[in-house]
Design a protein around this motif. Sequence first.
Motif, PDB file in Angstrom:
ATOM      1  N   PHE A 196       0.478  -0.825   0.035  1.00 29.86           N
ATOM      2  CA  PHE A 196      -0.090  -0.207  -0.185  1.00 29.86           C
ATOM      3  C   PHE A 196       0.733   0.495  -0.196  1.00 29.86           C
TER       4      PHE A 196
ATOM      5  N   ASN B 215       0.909   5.420  -1.229  1.00 26.95           N
ATOM      6  CA  ASN B 215       0.375   6.508  -1.958  1.00 26.95           C
ATOM      7  C   ASN B 215      -0.996   6.398  -2.388  1.00 26.95           C
ATOM      8  N   LYS B 216      -1.890   5.954  -1.062  1.00 26.54           N
ATOM      9  CA  LYS B 216      -3.627   5.697  -1.288  1.00 26.54           C
ATOM     10  C   LYS B 216      -3.333   4.742  -2.633  1.00 26.54           C
ATOM     11  N   THR B 217      -2.806   3.820  -2.659  1.00 24.42           N
ATOM     12  CA  THR B 217      -3.399   2.726  -3.687  1.00 24.42           C
ATOM     13  C   THR B 217      -2.018   1.321  -3.218  1.00 24.42           C
TER      14      THR B 217
END
Length: 87
Positions: free
Chosen positions: A38, A40-42
């Motif tokens: 996970f 950067n929010k991905t």
Amino acid sequence: YLVLGSQGLCALRDTIYCISDVMAQTENCPTSSSACIFLNKTFYNDLRLEGNAIDYSEAIIQNAQQHKQQYRELQAEHGLTSRSNSR
């Protein structure tokens, strides 16, 4: 970890030691290579294990959404507000 920016996320994943990977291997678990990172929010899923790979991000996202909804319901039930909303 020593991973260059020119290398892919697979190189990063392969450098990370995770005890659950070792435990899965000792129990002959076919999904021992499944993982996700996970950043950067991905979610980036390691689906290299063809046929047996698991997309862990789906369960994590569903769980987070469920708990977020439960938290909102609890706040509404008790008349609570979060600190960011009370300013």
